[in-house]
Design a protein around this motif. Structure first.
Motif, short mmCIF file in Angstrom:
data_model
loop_
_atom_site.label_atom_id
_atom_site.label_comp_id
_atom_site.label_asym_id
_atom_site.label_seq_id
_atom_site.Cartn_x
_atom_site.Cartn_y
_atom_site.Cartn_z
N ILE A 88 52.38 -56.31 14.65
CA ILE A 88 51.07 -55.67 14.69
C ILE A 88 51.16 -54.39 15.51
N ASP A 89 50.48 -53.36 15.05
CA ASP A 89 50.38 -52.11 15.79
C ASP A 89 49.48 -52.32 17.01
N VAL A 90 49.81 -51.68 18.11
CA VAL A 90 49.04 -51.89 19.34
C VAL A 90 47.58 -51.45 19.16
N LEU A 147 44.24 -53.97 19.71
CA LEU A 147 43.05 -53.71 20.52
C LEU A 147 41.78 -53.84 19.68
N ILE A 148 41.83 -53.40 18.42
CA ILE A 148 40.67 -53.56 17.54
C ILE A 148 40.38 -55.03 17.31
N ARG A 149 41.41 -55.83 17.15
CA ARG A 149 41.21 -57.28 17.00
C ARG A 149 40.57 -57.88 18.26
N ALA A 150 41.04 -57.43 19.41
CA ALA A 150 40.56 -58.00 20.67
C ALA A 150 39.11 -57.62 20.96
N TYR A 151 38.76 -56.35 20.74
CA TYR A 151 37.45 -55.88 21.18
C TYR A 151 36.42 -55.79 20.06
N PHE A 205 53.04 -55.37 26.30
CA PHE A 205 52.78 -56.50 25.42
C PHE A 205 54.07 -57.09 24.86
N ARG A 206 55.08 -56.26 24.68
CA ARG A 206 56.35 -56.76 24.18
C ARG A 206 56.98 -57.76 25.15
N VAL A 207 56.61 -57.66 26.41
CA VAL A 207 57.21 -58.52 27.43
C VAL A 207 56.51 -59.87 27.50
N VAL A 212 54.53 -56.42 19.04
CA VAL A 212 53.61 -55.30 19.14
C VAL A 212 54.38 -53.99 18.97
N GLN A 213 53.94 -53.18 18.00
CA GLN A 213 54.59 -51.92 17.72
C GLN A 213 53.94 -50.79 18.50
#
Length: 270
Positions: A7-9, A13-17, A216-218, A225-226
């Motif tokens: 998923i693109d970063v 964020l759109i998914r989260a908010y 997020f990759r960590v 996350v791309q």
């Protein structure tokens, strides 16, 4: 282990908010109520929960406090929901500072970058103004940019920051001492200082996406996350629209002007 979702970063964020609205979560389950009670006893007053839910406060003190509360809540409940971790990382982003330079040029600083270049960023004793200073040189005025509200607002609307284009038009005439037109003022559709501020907001938004993607990759082990696909400086691909430069008419006295190509063609046809 299953395959990780790519998923693109920005989409994350759109998914989260926008879709999950993690910044407006309700705390109605008993475990959350107990966690909030313990946090209050620890000296971190709750800023959300109950019936009204939680909203993001744009002040830096409030955002840092919310991040601390959520971190403690995660430790108490022994759980770490991925999207809540996304919200924590957004709230923990550092403040940035805009320094306008010549024309449309600008610099964006944070405290670490400024320190690495021998600068210090200081807040005024009274009021919300900030300045940056290099050694013993005079301080320069800077404007603070809060990244968390910026990223959350863009994610909720699923839109990127859109800096205004540079469009100039010919304004009123400027006269010399002989009352001849010596030039014209340029009237801007959007004032240049506003364009600079909008470009700085975009630059902060884009670099924060890159910072978050690396984080997020960590710790988001279920997601791949791309890094952001948004361009770094989209205004470089859009040419400025400027008025035609003014050139005064040349006056000729006693000298015959050479015939133009159009006049020569008309004489030949005759």
């Amino acid at each position: 282990m299953g395959q990780r979702e790519v998923i693109d970063v920005e989409a994350l964020l759109i998914r989260a908010y926008r879709e999950k609205q993690v910044d407006r979560r309700y705390h109605a389950d008993p475990r959350s109520e107990r966690a909030l009670s313990r946090l209050i006893l620890l000296g971190y007053p709750s800023v959300g929960g109950g019936v009204g839910g939680e909203r993001v406060d744009t002040s830096p003190f409030a955002t840092k406090r919310i991040a601390i509360e959520r971190e403690l809540m995660g430790e108490i409940r022994f759980e770490a929901e991925p999207l809540m971790q996304v919200h924590d990382a957004v709230l923990a982003l550092p403040d940035f500072f805009l320094e306008p330079l010549d024309g449309l040029d600008f610099a964006v600083w944070d405290h670490e970058t400024a320190k690495a270049h021998g600068h210090t960023i200081e807040a005024a004793q009274f009021g919300g103004t900030f300045s940056i200073r290099a050694g013993e040189h005079a301080p320069r005025r800077v404007t603070r940019i809060l990244p968390a509200p910026l990223l959350i607002r863009c994610a909720r609307s699923a839109e990127r920051p859109e800096p205004s284009p540079v469009v100039g038009r010919r304004g009123r005439a400027i006269y010399d001492h002989r009352k001849h037109v010596a030039g014209y003022e340029t009237e801007w559709d959007t004032p240049l200082d506003v364009v600079v501020a909008e470009r700085a907001d975009y630059a902060v938004w884009q670099v924060c996406l890159d910072i978050l993607a690396l984080q997020f990759r960590v710790f988001l082990t279920t997601l791949d996350v791309q890094r952001p696909s948004a361009p770094v400086a989209p205004w470089l691909d859009t040419p400025d629209v400027l008025p035609i430069p003014f050139s005064p008419k040349k006056r000729t006295r006693g000298v015959l002007a050479a015939p133009s190509k159009l006049d020569s063609a008309e004489n030949a046809c005759a």
